[in-house]
Scaffold this motif. Sequence first.
Motif, PDB file in Angstrom:
ATOM      1  N   VAL A  91       0.858  -1.177   0.000  1.00 30.01           N
ATOM      2  CA  VAL A  91       0.000   0.000   0.000  1.00 30.01           C
ATOM      3  C   VAL A  91       0.895   1.227   0.000  1.00 30.01           C
ATOM      4  O   VAL A  91       1.920   1.262   0.685  1.00 30.01           O
ATOM      5  N   SER A  92       0.520   2.227  -0.759  1.00 28.70           N
ATOM      6  CA  SER A  92       1.248   3.478  -0.858  1.00 28.70           C
ATOM      7  C   SER A  92       2.642   3.199  -1.420  1.00 28.70           C
ATOM      8  O   SER A  92       2.763   2.544  -2.455  1.00 28.70           O
ATOM      9  N   ALA A 144      11.567 -12.904 -11.308  1.00 32.21           N
ATOM     10  CA  ALA A 144      10.784 -13.966 -11.952  1.00 32.21           C
ATOM     11  C   ALA A 144      10.128 -14.892 -10.930  1.00 32.21           C
ATOM     12  O   ALA A 144       9.093 -15.489 -11.209  1.00 32.21           O
ATOM     13  N   ALA A 145      10.707 -15.003  -9.750  1.00 30.50           N
ATOM     14  CA  ALA A 145      10.181 -15.919  -8.730  1.00 30.50           C
ATOM     15  C   ALA A 145       8.961 -15.364  -8.007  1.00 30.50           C
ATOM     16  O   ALA A 145       8.341 -16.060  -7.223  1.00 30.50           O
ATOM     17  N   VAL A 146       8.598 -14.108  -8.285  1.00 28.82           N
ATOM     18  CA  VAL A 146       7.515 -13.456  -7.556  1.00 28.82           C
ATOM     19  C   VAL A 146       6.237 -13.444  -8.385  1.00 28.82           C
ATOM     20  O   VAL A 146       6.237 -13.063  -9.543  1.00 28.82           O
ATOM     21  N   THR A 147       5.149 -13.854  -7.744  1.00 28.86           N
ATOM     22  CA  THR A 147       3.835 -13.753  -8.361  1.00 28.86           C
ATOM     23  C   THR A 147       3.296 -12.350  -8.089  1.00 28.86           C
ATOM     24  O   THR A 147       3.331 -11.899  -6.946  1.00 28.86           O
ATOM     25  N   PRO A 148       2.811 -11.677  -9.129  1.00 27.84           N
ATOM     26  CA  PRO A 148       2.240 -10.356  -8.871  1.00 27.84           C
ATOM     27  C   PRO A 148       1.137 -10.439  -7.826  1.00 27.84           C
ATOM     28  O   PRO A 148       0.444 -11.447  -7.720  1.00 27.84           O
ATOM     29  N   GLY A 149       0.990  -9.392  -7.072  1.00 28.27           N
ATOM     30  CA  GLY A 149       0.024  -9.387  -5.989  1.00 28.27           C
ATOM     31  C   GLY A 149      -0.911  -8.206  -6.075  1.00 28.27           C
ATOM     32  O   GLY A 149      -1.300  -7.794  -7.161  1.00 28.27           O
ATOM     33  N   ILE A 150      -1.233  -7.647  -4.951  1.00 30.04           N
ATOM     34  CA  ILE A 150      -2.203  -6.563  -4.857  1.00 30.04           C
ATOM     35  C   ILE A 150      -1.483  -5.296  -4.413  1.00 30.04           C
ATOM     36  O   ILE A 150      -0.700  -5.319  -3.474  1.00 30.04           O
ATOM     37  N   THR A 151      -1.772  -4.197  -5.104  1.00 25.15           N
ATOM     38  CA  THR A 151      -1.176  -2.932  -4.690  1.00 25.15           C
ATOM     39  C   THR A 151      -2.211  -1.809  -4.721  1.00 25.15           C
ATOM     40  O   THR A 151      -3.191  -1.869  -5.450  1.00 25.15           O
ATOM     41  N   SER A 152      -1.960  -0.813  -3.938  1.00 22.05           N
ATOM     42  CA  SER A 152      -2.704   0.437  -3.962  1.00 22.05           C
ATOM     43  C   SER A 152      -1.639   1.511  -3.832  1.00 22.05           C
ATOM     44  O   SER A 152      -1.050   1.674  -2.774  1.00 22.05           O
ATOM     45  N   THR A 153      -1.335   2.178  -4.942  1.00 21.63           N
ATOM     46  CA  THR A 153      -0.159   3.034  -4.936  1.00 21.63           C
ATOM     47  C   THR A 153      -0.277   4.240  -5.856  1.00 21.63           C
ATOM     48  O   THR A 153      -1.053   4.245  -6.793  1.00 21.63           O
ATOM     49  N   GLY A 154       0.567   5.212  -5.595  1.00 22.82           N
ATOM     50  CA  GLY A 154       0.806   6.310  -6.507  1.00 22.82           C
ATOM     51  C   GLY A 154       2.007   5.938  -7.354  1.00 22.82           C
ATOM     52  O   GLY A 154       2.425   4.790  -7.386  1.00 22.82           O
TER      53      GLY A 154
END
Length: 71
Positions: free
Chosen positions: A39-40, A54-64
């Motif tokens: 967040v942020s 590459a080893a990271v699965t995209p997730g959830i963000t709330s950002t500028g």
Amino acid sequence: MAMAMTPPCGPTAGAAAVAWLKTDPASGADASKIGVIGVSYGGWVALQTAAAQAAVTPGITSTGTRPCSRT
């Protein structure tokens, strides 16, 4: 005079966290199931980490969109 250490910033911090999760048995992480959330400013770090690792699965963000700056 001692210099203060500056913690990693942005994708560098994300890469360090992913490396620790993948290699240190104390993390208890399954290296095939690493995801990100933020967040942020943490959302920006999460996006940059997911894009660069590459080893990271995209997730959830709330950002500028303001990147890290040290001025």
